[in-house]
Design a protein around this motif. Sequence first.
Motif, PDB file in Angstrom:
ATOM      1  N   GLU A 385      11.734 -32.423  33.273  1.00  0.00           N
ATOM      2  CA  GLU A 385      11.349 -31.074  32.877  1.00  0.00           C
ATOM      3  C   GLU A 385      12.244 -29.987  33.463  1.00  0.00           C
ATOM      4  OE1 GLU A 385       9.057 -30.811  30.599  1.00  0.00           O
ATOM      5  OE2 GLU A 385       8.767 -32.978  30.683  1.00  0.00           O
ATOM      6  N   ILE A 386      13.175 -30.352  34.318  1.00  0.00           N
ATOM      7  CA  ILE A 386      13.980 -29.338  35.012  1.00  0.00           C
ATOM      8  C   ILE A 386      15.091 -28.810  34.111  1.00  0.00           C
ATOM      9  CG2 ILE A 386      15.671 -29.037  36.882  1.00  0.00           C
ATOM     10  CD1 ILE A 386      13.920 -30.656  38.667  1.00  0.00           C
ATOM     11  N   ASP A 387      15.276 -27.499  34.128  1.00  0.00           N
ATOM     12  CA  ASP A 387      16.391 -26.855  33.420  1.00  0.00           C
ATOM     13  C   ASP A 387      17.630 -26.996  34.301  1.00  0.00           C
ATOM     14  OD1 ASP A 387      18.074 -25.312  31.874  1.00  0.00           O
ATOM     15  OD2 ASP A 387      17.126 -23.403  32.376  1.00  0.00           O
ATOM     16  N   HIS A 388      18.330 -28.103  34.177  1.00  0.00           N
ATOM     17  CA  HIS A 388      19.383 -28.463  35.137  1.00  0.00           C
ATOM     18  C   HIS A 388      20.742 -27.861  34.787  1.00  0.00           C
ATOM     19  CE1 HIS A 388      21.077 -31.376  32.255  1.00  0.00           C
ATOM     20  NE2 HIS A 388      19.807 -31.573  31.906  1.00  0.00           N
ATOM     21  N   ARG A 389      21.088 -27.832  33.527  1.00  0.00           N
ATOM     22  CA  ARG A 389      22.388 -27.343  33.031  1.00  0.00           C
ATOM     23  C   ARG A 389      23.572 -27.983  33.754  1.00  0.00           C
ATOM     24  NH1 ARG A 389      21.106 -20.951  31.464  1.00  0.00           N
ATOM     25  NH2 ARG A 389      18.856 -21.287  31.250  1.00  0.00           N
ATOM     26  N   PHE A 390      23.441 -29.275  34.041  1.00  0.00           N
ATOM     27  CA  PHE A 390      24.567 -30.007  34.612  1.00  0.00           C
ATOM     28  C   PHE A 390      25.780 -29.853  33.690  1.00  0.00           C
ATOM     29  CE2 PHE A 390      22.111 -33.457  37.217  1.00  0.00           C
ATOM     30  CZ  PHE A 390      21.677 -32.457  38.080  1.00  0.00           C
ATOM     31  N   ARG A 391      26.949 -29.874  34.295  1.00  0.00           N
ATOM     32  CA  ARG A 391      28.183 -29.691  33.540  1.00  0.00           C
ATOM     33  C   ARG A 391      29.162 -30.828  33.808  1.00  0.00           C
ATOM     34  NH1 ARG A 391      29.628 -23.321  34.606  1.00  0.00           N
ATOM     35  NH2 ARG A 391      31.739 -24.195  34.535  1.00  0.00           N
ATOM     36  N   ILE A 392      29.975 -31.130  32.811  1.00  0.00           N
ATOM     37  CA  ILE A 392      31.157 -31.958  33.037  1.00  0.00           C
ATOM     38  C   ILE A 392      32.371 -31.062  32.839  1.00  0.00           C
ATOM     39  CG2 ILE A 392      32.571 -33.862  32.175  1.00  0.00           C
ATOM     40  CD1 ILE A 392      30.101 -35.466  31.726  1.00  0.00           C
ATOM     41  N   GLU A 393      33.135 -30.917  33.915  1.00  0.00           N
ATOM     42  CA  GLU A 393      34.311 -30.059  33.896  1.00  0.00           C
ATOM     43  C   GLU A 393      35.489 -30.821  33.290  1.00  0.00           C
ATOM     44  OE1 GLU A 393      33.866 -26.810  35.008  1.00  0.00           O
ATOM     45  OE2 GLU A 393      31.783 -27.491  35.204  1.00  0.00           O
ATOM     46  N   HIS A 394      36.009 -30.286  32.224  1.00  0.00           N
ATOM     47  CA  HIS A 394      37.149 -30.767  31.438  1.00  0.00           C
ATOM     48  C   HIS A 394      36.700 -31.582  30.227  1.00  0.00           C
ATOM     49  CE1 HIS A 394      39.547 -29.102  34.569  1.00  0.00           C
ATOM     50  NE2 HIS A 394      39.172 -30.009  35.460  1.00  0.00           N
ATOM     51  N   ALA A 395      35.937 -32.668  30.417  1.00  0.00           N
ATOM     52  CA  ALA A 395      35.470 -33.470  29.277  1.00  0.00           C
ATOM     53  C   ALA A 395      36.596 -33.658  28.257  1.00  0.00           C
ATOM     54  CB  ALA A 395      34.255 -32.801  28.621  1.00  0.00           C
ATOM     55  N   GLN A 396      37.758 -33.972  28.757  1.00  0.00           N
ATOM     56  CA  GLN A 396      38.970 -33.890  27.942  1.00  0.00           C
ATOM     57  C   GLN A 396      39.123 -35.066  26.977  1.00  0.00           C
ATOM     58  OE1 GLN A 396      42.220 -32.483  30.300  1.00  0.00           O
ATOM     59  NE2 GLN A 396      43.769 -33.297  28.953  1.00  0.00           N
ATOM     60  N   HIS A 397      38.811 -36.271  27.445  1.00  0.00           N
ATOM     61  CA  HIS A 397      38.950 -37.456  26.601  1.00  0.00           C
ATOM     62  C   HIS A 397      37.644 -38.240  26.656  1.00  0.00           C
ATOM     63  CE1 HIS A 397      40.143 -41.084  24.729  1.00  0.00           C
ATOM     64  NE2 HIS A 397      40.368 -41.759  25.838  1.00  0.00           N
ATOM     65  N   LEU A 398      36.981 -38.357  25.495  1.00  0.00           N
ATOM     66  CA  LEU A 398      35.655 -38.958  25.415  1.00  0.00           C
ATOM     67  C   LEU A 398      35.674 -40.188  24.520  1.00  0.00           C
ATOM     68  CD1 LEU A 398      33.674 -35.650  24.707  1.00  0.00           C
ATOM     69  CD2 LEU A 398      34.119 -36.695  26.948  1.00  0.00           C
ATOM     70  N   HIS A 399      34.829 -41.165  24.856  1.00  0.00           N
ATOM     71  CA  HIS A 399      34.565 -42.232  23.895  1.00  0.00           C
ATOM     72  C   HIS A 399      33.722 -41.628  22.781  1.00  0.00           C
ATOM     73  CE1 HIS A 399      32.843 -45.825  22.059  1.00  0.00           C
ATOM     74  NE2 HIS A 399      33.839 -46.506  22.611  1.00  0.00           N
TER      75      HIS A 399
END
Length: 562
Positions: A385-399
């Motif tokens: 239930e937590i509004d976390h807003r975790f981030r991935i910095e760059h996320a440049q190359h994804l599967h």
Amino acid sequence: MKQLILAATLLSLIGCDTTPNHADTVVLGGPIYTVNDSQPFVEALAAQDGRVLEVGSLTQIEALIGPNTAIIDLNGRAMYPGFVEGHGHLAGLGKALVTVDLSSAESYQEVIARVAAAASQQPPGSWVMGWGWHQSKWSNDGSDYVGGFPTHGALTAAVPNHPVDLRHASGHATLVNQMAMDLAGIDHQTDYGIGGEVVKDSNGEPTGVLNENATYLVDAFTASSTAVQASEDIIRASEHALANGITSFHDAGTLSHELEAMMALGDSGQLAIRVYSMLSSSQPELVESWLLREPAVGLYDNHLSVRSIKIHADGALGSRGAWLLRAYTDAPEVFGMPTYPMDGVEALALAGLERGFQVNVHAIGDRTNQETLNRFERALRQFPEIDHRFRIEHAQHLHPDDIKRFAELGVIPSMQAIHMSSDRPWAIDRLGIERIESGAYMWSDLIDSGAIIVNGTDVPIEPINPIANFYAAVTRQTLAGQPEGGYEAGQRMTRDEALKSMTFWPAVGAFEEGFKGQLSKGYLFDAVILSNDIMTVDSDEILNVQIEQTIVAGQTRYLKEG
């Protein structure tokens, strides 16, 4: 600089009308973009006490003009919310502004010539620092390479009496000369271990290149570790940011002495831009001390917030340190490397959820992104239930299978459009066409899946130029306009998306969307005036647009000369 201070002083001396129905500032005479979907474009704006009082038609706003109201006439220019640097390194920018700039060097010999020239102006024994070289952008000048990197021999011969530390454009490797290695105790017996590499030749001798965390071996001799020096760097960087239309800055990896400097500047009223600090996990004691207390939000009249932790989990494509699921196309034995244990990512994610801290993970390679999403997902199951807003910095190359997971998990990709413009010409060598097309710089697919993108420049890895960043986002071309039609053009952002990625979406990514990132009633009057309208000008004219004026809390903090 004198004109900047004079303009700010004149605006403050005007004062504000004591009549509550009158604005202290009114803007008119050109397009004003609010970045508010319910009212995206207005004719005029009124502000009072550093916040937007009202936006609307010229007739509406003219009624708020009093005898002491300052008028800003755009004269056909355009106004936008102040740009947010969504991922940069504030003190690092300040340092880079006073080091040898190697970003435009076209060969190793040119790098050496610039460093030798700088060394000739310094006393023997003093460190010569450089930044921005990238071997993939050099012409073939016959220099020796080991592991895809140059070796120190020619550099040492040209600069034997100064220790030299030259940071790679990615920030993930450095090249040092023999004197620097002698001072740091680096020789054929030196190995770094997990997370870093001392590159060696076929005889087992160090080449001078320190990859990923192995750069720490010389950081102890070169890194500024005092709050006084950090203050100077931050002041220098803030002035430069303001001149580029940046009013807020997400500092990706704040160190303890840098945070001390920010607070000291805040106490003295000298913190010129708004800083969203991500505490660096490279200092566990700093993170642990903050996890024992409450996040600090909106300090110094919304000029500093500390509610985020930054984890550095892999390397960069340029140095082949980004951690991949499959080997590099141009180095079939190399997969990159994690630079932080994945169990540690999960542990910090859980701690952040328990204590109210956002967790942001640097992840460039597809394996690092996948592993991080997996660890986030496991942690979030315990705190759904937590509004976390975790981030991935760059996320440049994804599967490809991981693209939709960002929106599903509520994880925000924090990406840098300008990296595509700079890196795409050579990134295809690292990944090959199939991985480039299906998983690299996937802006449109991420947005279409329901994610928002926090855009930035990763300064000083790239110049802090929001106009160039906007151009890269909407054209997917290099700054030289290549190729025609752009790289993987289906992944371009629309101009509306690109503007949001530099204003409102970074505010969301920092829990600040209630008062920042828009020019709407009640929001901070942080704004930038441009010489032309980036939302309507032809694409090939975007890079000609200039920053004319930068406003923070209603005060002019930068005014273009002339």
